[in-house]
Scaffold this motif. Structure first.
Motif, PDB file in Angstrom:
ATOM      1  N   UNK A  56      43.687  32.915  45.021  1.00 26.32           N
ATOM      2  CA  UNK A  56      42.237  32.939  43.891  1.00 26.32           C
ATOM      3  C   UNK A  56      42.675  33.140  42.549  1.00 26.32           C
ATOM      4  N   UNK A  57      43.541  31.500  42.123  1.00 28.32           N
ATOM      5  CA  UNK A  57      43.923  31.131  41.123  1.00 28.32           C
ATOM      6  C   UNK A  57      43.338  29.949  40.372  1.00 28.32           C
ATOM      7  N   UNK A  58      41.556  30.813  39.982  1.00 30.64           N
ATOM      8  CA  UNK A  58      40.817  29.353  39.950  1.00 30.64           C
ATOM      9  C   UNK A  58      40.806  29.567  38.535  1.00 30.64           C
ATOM     10  N   UNK A  59      40.286  28.770  37.805  1.00 28.46           N
ATOM     11  CA  UNK A  59      39.668  27.998  36.720  1.00 28.46           C
ATOM     12  C   UNK A  59      38.787  28.542  36.287  1.00 28.46           C
ATOM     13  N   UNK A  60      38.825  29.608  35.157  1.00 30.83           N
ATOM     14  CA  UNK A  60      37.182  30.615  34.993  1.00 30.83           C
ATOM     15  C   UNK A  60      37.051  31.630  36.156  1.00 30.83           C
ATOM     16  N   UNK A  61      37.784  32.152  37.138  1.00 30.89           N
ATOM     17  CA  UNK A  61      37.052  33.056  37.775  1.00 30.89           C
ATOM     18  C   UNK A  61      38.869  34.259  37.692  1.00 30.89           C
ATOM     19  N   UNK A  62      38.753  34.608  36.316  1.00 29.77           N
ATOM     20  CA  UNK A  62      39.219  35.899  36.400  1.00 29.77           C
ATOM     21  C   UNK A  62      39.835  36.916  37.686  1.00 29.77           C
ATOM     22  N   UNK A  63      41.193  37.644  38.095  1.00 31.15           N
ATOM     23  CA  UNK A  63      41.024  38.712  39.110  1.00 31.15           C
ATOM     24  C   UNK A  63      41.637  39.413  38.895  1.00 31.15           C
ATOM     25  N   UNK A  64      41.965  40.701  39.955  1.00 37.56           N
ATOM     26  CA  UNK A  64      42.711  41.473  39.706  1.00 37.56           C
ATOM     27  C   UNK A  64      42.611  41.920  41.276  1.00 37.56           C
ATOM     28  N   UNK A  65      44.262  43.171  41.640  1.00 38.57           N
ATOM     29  CA  UNK A  65      43.851  43.876  42.865  1.00 38.57           C
ATOM     30  C   UNK A  65      43.719  45.605  42.178  1.00 38.57           C
ATOM     31  N   UNK A  66      43.063  46.162  42.901  1.00 38.74           N
ATOM     32  CA  UNK A  66      43.677  47.565  42.515  1.00 38.74           C
ATOM     33  C   UNK A  66      43.775  48.509  44.203  1.00 38.74           C
ATOM     34  N   UNK A  67      44.354  49.135  43.856  1.00 42.90           N
ATOM     35  CA  UNK A  67      45.376  50.380  45.472  1.00 42.90           C
ATOM     36  C   UNK A  67      44.140  50.814  45.159  1.00 42.90           C
ATOM     37  N   UNK A  68      44.265  51.778  46.528  1.00 49.09           N
ATOM     38  CA  UNK A  68      43.092  53.271  46.148  1.00 49.09           C
ATOM     39  C   UNK A  68      43.635  54.301  45.802  1.00 49.09           C
ATOM     40  N   UNK A  69      44.919  53.986  44.577  1.00 49.25           N
ATOM     41  CA  UNK A  69      45.185  54.988  44.366  1.00 49.25           C
ATOM     42  C   UNK A  69      44.835  54.832  42.618  1.00 49.25           C
TER      43      UNK A  69
END
Length: 149
Positions: A56-69
């Motif tokens: 998901x490295x799309x223009x206009x679509x910021x993203x991040x992941x987050x662990x359960x911690x």
């Protein structure tokens, strides 16, 4: 796995932000065809126990992941572009942690907020991924506000 008692992070907190609520929307009715196709590809990724953020490295679509911690990473294009969405996730949507998610179903969530008297809307995909023991390992958060139907 037990939940995190406080999922907030002072580094990702905006004092002037007022949360106005959130609602889950129907993915098929609300997202464009390209987004649905990307999600189909994401579901088919080789290792379902990792975030698959690189898809998901799309223009206009910021993203991040987050662990359960509560550890966040894999920011795209960078951490600053994800500040408001991460704050909304941490302080309001999942302030008690993401372990409250009951399954790995992808959700489209519309979050409304005000910041310094300006109204804002964010549409985000919440994509949980599991551990090998089928517990929630983390979530991939993709902002799709600018690519909605």
């Amino acid at each position: 796995m037990t939940g995190v008692s406080d999922f907030r992070d002072q580094q990702h907190s905006v004092a002037e932000l007022a949360f106005q609520g959130a609602e889950e929307l129907d993915l098929e009715k609300t997202c464009n065809a390209a987004t649905i196709a990307m999600l189909d590809d994401w579901h088919k990724r080789p290792d379902p126990h990792v975030s698959g953020a690189e898809m998901f490295q799309l223009e206009h679509c910021p993203r991040f992941s987050m662990s359960y911690q509560g550890d966040a990473g894999e920011y795209w294009p960078d951490e600053a572009e994800n500040d408001i969405v991460e704050t909304l996730i941490r302080d309001f949507l999942y302030c008690d942690g993401i372990c409250s998610l009951k399954d790995d179903r992808v959700r489209l969530v519309h979050m409304k907020y005000n910041i310094m008297a300006l109204a804002g809307d964010e549409y985000v995909l919440i994509c949980p991924y599991l551990t090998e023991a089928n517990n929630i390992a983390g979530i991939l958060v993709i902002c799709v506000t600018k690519v909605m139907k």
